[in-house]
Scaffold this motif. Structure first.
Motif, PDB file in Angstrom:
ATOM      1  N   HIS A   1       0.955  -1.477   0.125  1.00 10.53           N
ATOM      2  CA  HIS A   1       0.341  -0.390   0.244  1.00 10.53           C
ATOM      3  C   HIS A   1       1.182   1.286  -0.463  1.00 10.53           C
ATOM      4  O   HIS A   1       0.621   2.194  -1.141  1.00 10.53           O
ATOM      5  CB  HIS A   1      -1.351  -0.085   1.294  1.00 10.53           C
TER       6      HIS A   1
ATOM      7  N   VAL B   1      -6.782   3.073   0.273  1.00  9.33           N
ATOM      8  CA  VAL B   1      -5.610   3.771   1.817  1.00  9.33           C
ATOM      9  C   VAL B   1      -5.876   4.998   2.353  1.00  9.33           C
ATOM     10  O   VAL B   1      -6.076   5.472   3.484  1.00  9.33           O
ATOM     11  CB  VAL B   1      -4.920   2.784   1.840  1.00  9.33           C
TER      12      VAL B   1
ATOM     13  N   TYR C   1      -5.205   8.616   3.239  1.00 12.28           N
ATOM     14  CA  TYR C   1      -6.353   9.246   3.779  1.00 12.28           C
ATOM     15  C   TYR C   1      -6.809  11.273   3.420  1.00 12.28           C
ATOM     16  O   TYR C   1      -7.269  11.372   2.650  1.00 12.28           O
ATOM     17  CB  TYR C   1      -5.488   9.820   5.307  1.00 12.28           C
TER      18      TYR C   1
ATOM     19  N   ASN D   1      -9.385  12.208  -0.224  1.00 10.92           N
ATOM     20  CA  ASN D   1      -8.754  10.476  -0.784  1.00 10.92           C
ATOM     21  C   ASN D   1     -10.030  11.054  -2.062  1.00 10.92           C
ATOM     22  O   ASN D   1     -11.659  10.527  -1.916  1.00 10.92           O
ATOM     23  CB  ASN D   1      -8.740   9.614  -0.682  1.00 10.92           C
TER      24      ASN D   1
ATOM     25  N   VAL E   1     -13.687   3.909  -0.465  1.00 14.46           N
ATOM     26  CA  VAL E   1     -13.619   1.938  -0.204  1.00 14.46           C
ATOM     27  C   VAL E   1     -15.603   1.171  -0.565  1.00 14.46           C
ATOM     28  O   VAL E   1     -15.756   1.601  -0.979  1.00 14.46           O
ATOM     29  CB  VAL E   1     -13.988   1.833   1.320  1.00 14.46           C
TER      30      VAL E   1
ATOM     31  N   ASP F   1     -11.005  -3.305   0.685  1.00 16.04           N
ATOM     32  CA  ASP F   1     -10.889  -1.959   0.638  1.00 16.04           C
ATOM     33  C   ASP F   1     -10.991  -1.520   1.721  1.00 16.04           C
ATOM     34  O   ASP F   1      -9.847  -0.607   2.737  1.00 16.04           O
ATOM     35  CB  ASP F   1     -11.270  -1.568   0.219  1.00 16.04           C
TER      36      ASP F   1
ATOM     37  N   GLN G   1      -7.781  -0.686   4.720  1.00 13.93           N
ATOM     38  CA  GLN G   1      -7.790   0.887   5.525  1.00 13.93           C
ATOM     39  C   GLN G   1      -7.679   1.224   6.636  1.00 13.93           C
ATOM     40  O   GLN G   1      -7.063   1.387   6.987  1.00 13.93           O
ATOM     41  CB  GLN G   1      -8.881   2.097   4.239  1.00 13.93           C
TER      42      GLN G   1
ATOM     43  N   ASP H   1      -4.701   0.321   8.077  1.00 15.87           N
ATOM     44  CA  ASP H   1      -3.958   1.130   8.148  1.00 15.87           C
ATOM     45  C   ASP H   1      -3.557   2.561   9.126  1.00 15.87           C
ATOM     46  O   ASP H   1      -2.922   2.589   9.315  1.00 15.87           O
ATOM     47  CB  ASP H   1      -3.392   1.823   6.574  1.00 15.87           C
ATOM     48  N   ARG H   2      -4.685   2.769   9.378  1.00 13.93           N
ATOM     49  CA  ARG H   2      -5.504   3.991  10.200  1.00 13.93           C
ATOM     50  C   ARG H   2      -5.060   4.020  11.635  1.00 13.93           C
ATOM     51  O   ARG H   2      -5.037   3.984  12.286  1.00 13.93           O
ATOM     52  CB  ARG H   2      -6.769   4.219  10.013  1.00 13.93           C
TER      53      ARG H   2
END
Length: 216
Positions: free
Chosen positions: A58, A100, A102, A107, A111, A116, A120, A123-124
């Motif tokens: 990613h 992904v 932000y 973005n 999703v 997806d 995401q 990662d967050r």
């Protein structure tokens, strides 16, 4: 080639790409996102292979780490094609990767699938809690941001251009991004983890202000 072998080769490729990073987007960040994604997938479902590959790759297309997102996408496509991954699966992986980032909440890639959502969320989650705090200061130090300035308020309703210019302090980053993430999680599993990490960050900020002002 079997999926396990592709994943292991992807890890090696990711290590090469991120090995010299000093912004908090290093190899171990990627591996934490990968592990978060595996944890979420075990509870939420979705295609495990798509989730794992998207989680590993990613940040290779993150605007903060590359000047040419689309050239990097072609590199990843070539890597997967050479290992027999079908075009439809590759497209789903790329979309999960693109969803992904932000980008200050701007973005444009939305999703669309559980895959997806999981990548995401994974990662967050790494931007929250103790690790998220540490990464904030690593990134801010690398970019020579001020730690805190009580005369500079956090910015609201940022465009991507404003967000990417990073006219920021490290503490303001909590308000401009990190404290918003809890409410942006998609999966129930991620919401549960995010709640605890969010509370930890709020406790940290309370302590920070008390120390800054000499009250403790």
């Amino acid at each position: 080639m079997d999926h396990h072998s592709i994943i292991e080769e992807a890890k090696a490729r990711v290590y090469e790409f991120h090995d010299s990073d000093s912004t908090g987007h290093d190899y171990w960040h990627v591996m934490r996102v990968y592990n978060n994604a595996r944890m979420l997938q075990a509870e939420e479902g979705g295609d495990r292979f798509i989730i794992e590959v998207a989680a590993l790759f990613h940040d290779m297309i993150d605007y903060k780490l590359t000047d040419d997102e689309y050239a990097q996408i072609e590199v990843i496509k070539t890597f997967l094609e050479a290992r027999g991954v079908g075009a439809d699966v590759i497209e789903r992986i790329i979309h999960a990767m693109q969803a992904v980032s932000y980008k200050g909440g701007n973005n444009t890639v939305e999703v669309a699938t559980v895959e997806d959502a999981i990548v995401q969320d994974a990662d967050r989650l790494d931007a929250l809690g103790a690790v998220g705090i540490a990464r904030t200061f690593i990134y801010g130090g690398n970019k020579r941001h001020a730690l805190y300035d009580p005369d500079r308020a956090a910015r609201e309703e940022l465009t991507f251009e404003q967000y990417s210019r990073e006219d920021n302090t490290m503490i303001n980053h909590f308000y401009e991004k990190l404290l918003k993430l809890k409410g942006l999680m998609h999966t129930e599993a991620a919401k549960r983890v995010a709640e605890a990490r969010h509370q930890f960050m709020e406790m940290y900020l309370e302590q920070f202000y008390e120390e800054w002002e000499g009250r403790r």
